[in-house]
Write a protein that holds these residues in place. Sequence first.
Motif: not given
Length: 471
Positions: A425, A466, A378, A374, A427, A460
């Motif tokens: 964004y 996401i 980002f 993750l 999550i 994802d």
Amino acid sequence: MMKKVYLVLLISGIVLRFFIQFIFPTFNGDEIALGNNIKYSNFIELLHPLKHNQSAPPLYLLLQKLIITISPLHFWINIKILSFISSVLGILFFYIFIKKNKFKLIFLLPFIILLFNPFNISNSLTLKQYTIDLTGIIILLVYFKTTWFKKYNWIFFMIWCLMSNIGLFACAGYILFRFINSNIKVNLSEVANFFKTNLLTFIAPIPYIIYFIWYMKQDGAKELKEFMLIFWNDSFIPLNSSFFKYSLYTIHGLWIFMYNAFEIWGIFLMLLTIPFIIFFKRKGIIFKDEIILLSIVLIIHLLFNIFHLYPFSERLYLYLSPLFILILGCSLEIISHFNNLKKYFSKLYVLISITTIFLYSLYLFCNDNDVFGLYRKFKKLDVRIIYATEKSLYNLNSFDGFTDNKFKHNYSFVLADSELEKSKYLISRVSKKIKMNSTSPEEPFIENLIQKNKIKKIDDVNGYNIYEIKK
């Protein structure tokens, strides 16, 4: 030729395990909870009931604590070393088993399943002790017929029982196998002689049993037992009308986890084991003693399960892998002698093996809670603040604290609100299942935003979705 093939497969399996364990690290919730116990407890405290509803055999915990104490590497690396070594040893010992059987072609598919099945890889690299279950079973499989093992097996079982609960079942299974295989008459004199001959094996689990009796008298043990009985409630064989449903669910789980998570291919490999059932009593069948021994260990586990003494669930299937791949190998050996298949068997067998590897590659990285992945995603985005649901935020903070912020970047995660004006964004946390593209249901907060058309899923990783926030 086959020797080189097996060696290449072995090296590939080791390299793959190294990459998954140390290059793309993940820790799920249970691993973090157990790891924090190891991290913040001293050696004596680890012998007592642990915090966060966690438990593990004593010698396993002490070895983990020893490694993180003496190793100069980062904690997150140290805590993964034992499971990595154990996982590699397991496949090395199975390679020795293949070598003892002269590198026969029939081992190709079983070895591929052991090496590359994502279920085997994921659970043999976990911070929990399941990797010791598998490695212990494979060592037993390789050496139980040797003279030196018959003489010194008590040392092996004593250590194994202190590192894995399956060691206790394996010790009892080995004794029962020896008793059945001895063909002795069931009378007092011969039974007493058998007991005397195998006395050291009988007493091998005693140190663990003494420890367990002491453990259950410590503060917190009763509460932990009650929690475990509730948590594992669905993993005990029901002795009522739901037995049939439980059996179907278990069989379904076995072909998914032992063979392949693609339903059709898993069923196909499961159906290939039918010749084993039909021809098992035939003389000269390969792996017969090995399959009988491992089946006895399984039966003992199931007996413990019936009396609610030990669960039988997905993550505990790992040690069964050698049993199921040997049954498959035995069946394929039988099929290879069918008159109408002899001519084409080798080509078909290689095709089946290659197809199996290909399907494994499609869901190979199936570990849950991939915070590392993750963060990598980002890092590529020009963003400083990212919204996260409450569950996501808790898991991210747990991972960062556990890894001493080793992977954390400059951006920050904030709890999502109804306005969603601080970031582009968002999550959410969705637990990853072993099957490809299979996760737990979305969080209600996210479902509500989706219905209102406020967010759109854009990516994802395993354990997280996401979303892009629509402005």
